[in-house]
Design a protein around this motif. Structure first.
Motif, mmCIF file in Angstrom:
data_model
loop_
_atom_site.group_PDB
_atom_site.id
_atom_site.type_symbol
_atom_site.label_atom_id
_atom_site.label_comp_id
_atom_site.label_asym_id
_atom_site.label_seq_id
_atom_site.Cartn_x
_atom_site.Cartn_y
_atom_site.Cartn_z
ATOM 1 N N TYR A 80 -47.456 17.946 150.321
ATOM 2 C CA TYR A 80 -48.512 18.280 149.371
ATOM 3 C C TYR A 80 -48.072 18.150 147.912
ATOM 4 N N ARG A 81 -46.849 17.665 147.721
ATOM 5 C CA ARG A 81 -46.332 17.418 146.369
ATOM 6 C C ARG A 81 -46.428 18.674 145.489
ATOM 7 N N VAL A 125 -47.808 30.747 159.230
ATOM 8 C CA VAL A 125 -48.657 31.910 158.985
ATOM 9 C C VAL A 125 -50.020 31.694 159.646
ATOM 10 N N PHE A 126 -50.598 32.794 160.154
ATOM 11 C CA PHE A 126 -51.931 32.756 160.751
ATOM 12 C C PHE A 126 -52.827 33.766 160.038
ATOM 13 N N VAL A 147 -41.815 25.731 143.622
ATOM 14 C CA VAL A 147 -41.129 26.219 144.818
ATOM 15 C C VAL A 147 -40.809 27.712 144.688
ATOM 16 N N THR A 148 -40.547 28.171 143.475
ATOM 17 C CA THR A 148 -40.205 29.587 143.276
ATOM 18 C C THR A 148 -41.351 30.487 143.722
ATOM 19 N N ALA A 149 -42.563 30.199 143.278
ATOM 20 C CA ALA A 149 -43.721 31.007 143.678
ATOM 21 C C ALA A 149 -43.950 30.930 145.180
ATOM 22 N N LEU A 150 -43.752 29.749 145.750
ATOM 23 C CA LEU A 150 -43.943 29.571 147.190
ATOM 24 C C LEU A 150 -42.930 30.391 147.976
ATOM 25 N N TYR A 159 -51.345 27.402 148.486
ATOM 26 C CA TYR A 159 -50.102 27.656 149.211
ATOM 27 C C TYR A 159 -50.374 28.357 150.544
ATOM 28 N N LEU A 160 -51.331 29.274 150.560
ATOM 29 C CA LEU A 160 -51.698 29.931 151.818
ATOM 30 C C LEU A 160 -52.237 28.915 152.814
ATOM 31 N N ASP A 161 -53.055 27.977 152.322
ATOM 32 C CA ASP A 161 -53.557 26.924 153.204
ATOM 33 C C ASP A 161 -52.400 26.113 153.783
#
Length: 447
Positions: free
Chosen positions: A239-240, A296-297, A244-247, A286-288
């Motif tokens: 997804y480019r 994650v579900f 990364v820190t927030a993720l 990011y949740l998607d």
């Protein structure tokens, strides 16, 4: 261009040769049935390292055992570095190389496994052509939930059957470690002792096959590497994504609080206090991505209003309790949350549609589990320990309150080790609950 085509063809030829020189490993049977039907592709999805490849290879082994020659099967993985330059218009090369080696197979049914197919953009057209025009049963695997939804729906329009592969279930874990070979018909004291021992180990180790025989340090190291692989290969790369820190903060927050309602607004404010910049829209994205990678579900609120469901937070669960404990800030905390996560995963494996409920009396029910288009289902609460009378009363009141709205559903409380019956509410220990089939869940057997 011609030189690149020649190099790629040589790479495919090499991989084909390697497959027929490869002695398939000993494979353990999974409790998940392989879904196959003429005229449809078999699609196998799930998070990385859950055993999708072995699940498919076992199908090939079974075909060989039934008399089909190995030459009528082929496996290729798009994770192999020799296929890094592979593009959608190169797919025909696979068939050209294969049928050049076995020309008689043009007239015989063959099996083709394409592993991690989602890495090749535009794969859908080739897959549809194979299903429609070749005498090949196509097996596709992927670590992306889009294989189940958007991409498959667009490409095949009913030409596929999907199987979701999870880490080992509790029943599979018991058989793997030779604790209990099959769900027991009766619960003797010896069987119960084995099940209690098994659930304690399963709770800590989880179900990823590769770590079953590892010491705790090695296991945690491997499981942590799984998260990094999902993070970079399935999310950042695909997804480019640059933040990364927030993720990473998002993954850590979910892993340390599974089963909790997740508010993007609140988490966005938390990031701000930590000095991490990230918009709310990016957090939704990011949740998607985390859901798409099966890490994650989501479990939504039960309501008849789409608008009400949209404005209420989902509860988030994770793919494996062992994975959560490998990254937990305090591995001994959150046992109740992880117990709830185990219950969710069992319901998901059984194919239920799952929601949570807010009753008119202000109580929350952890799970409504039903099958789409079918009557019946379960209302399920999860409580680690019911020895406190206030806890017992709270959980039973919630179920009874839900019964005023959703009548006719079985009512179950899952605990760590309690077992009793309170009116029409069945209290079951998790080591028994996790062995119940879909039919048994709907019957909600008592002690």
């Amino acid at each position: 261009m011609e030189q690149q085509k020649a190099i790629l063809k040589a790479a495919v030829q090499s991989l084909v040769d390697d497959f027929y020189d490869w002695k398939l490993p000993d494979l353990r049977a999974r409790e998940v049935p392989f879904r196959e039907l003429k005229g449809k592709a078999s699609v196998v999805i799930g998070m990385r390292r859950t055993g999708k490849t072995c699940f498919c290879l076992q199908r090939l082994q079974n075909l060989t055992a039934d008399g089909m020659g190995r030459e009528r099967t082929l496996y290729l993985s798009f994770e192999n570095e020799r296929l890094l330059g592979f593009k959608a218009d190169d797919f025909q090369t696979i068939l050209d190389v294969y049928f050049a080696r076995f020309p008689k197979n043009k007239q015989r049914k063959c099996y083709l496994i394409l592993d991690e197919i989602q890495r090749i953009e535009g794969w859908e057209s080739f897959a549809r052509r194979v299903v429609d025009h070749e005498n090949i049963h196509l097996i596709l695997t992927g670590s992306s939930a889009k294989l189940l939804s958007k991409e498959i729906a667009t490409a095949f329009r009913g030409r596929s059957l999907t199987t979701e592969v999870f880490p080992l279930s509790f029943a599979e874990f018991l058989a793997w470690h030779k604790l209990v070979q099959s769900p027991p018909a009766a619960f003797s004291s010896a069987v119960i002792a084995s099940l209690r021992n098994g659930i304690a180990r399963y709770f800590d180790v989880g179900g990823f096959p590769e770590v079953q025989s590892c010491d705790s340090h090695t296991r945690n190291e491997i499981l942590q590497s799984y998260i990094d692989t999902v993070l970079f290969r399935d999310i950042v790369e695909r997804y480019r994504i640059g933040n990364v820190t927030a993720l990473r903060f998002l993954i850590k927050a979910i892993m340390n609080a599974p089963g909790q309602k997740f508010s993007v607004s609140k988490f966005s404010n938390t990031l701000k206090t930590l000095g991490v910049k990230c918009s709310r829209n990016d957090l939704y994205l990011y949740l998607d991505c985390l859901a798409d990678s099966f890490l994650v579900f989501r479990v939504p609120l039960h309501t008849q209003s789409v608008q009400v469901q949209r404005v209420n937070p989902d509860k988030l669960y994770i793919i494996d309790t062992g994975l959560a404990r490998a990254v937990a800030l305090s591995p001994d905390s959150g046992r109740g949350m992880l117990l709830e996560n185990l219950v969710f995963l069992h319901l998901r494996r059984q194919g239920f549609d799952i929601e949570y409920l807010q009753t008119d009396d202000g109580y929350e029910v952890d799970f409504i589990a039903r099958r789409r288009g079918m009557d019946g289902g379960c209302l399920i609460q999860v409580a680690y320990d019911l020895s406190n009378s206030q806890t017992h009363d709270r959980e039973t009141r919630a179920l009874n309150s839900a019964d005023n709205t959703l009548r006719g559903l079985r009512k179950i409380i899952v605990t760590w080790d309690d077992e009793t019956q309170s009116g029409d509410i069945h209290v079951l220990p998790v080591w028994k609950f996790l062995l119940l089939s879909e039919a048994e869940l709907l019957k909600a057997p008592g002690p």
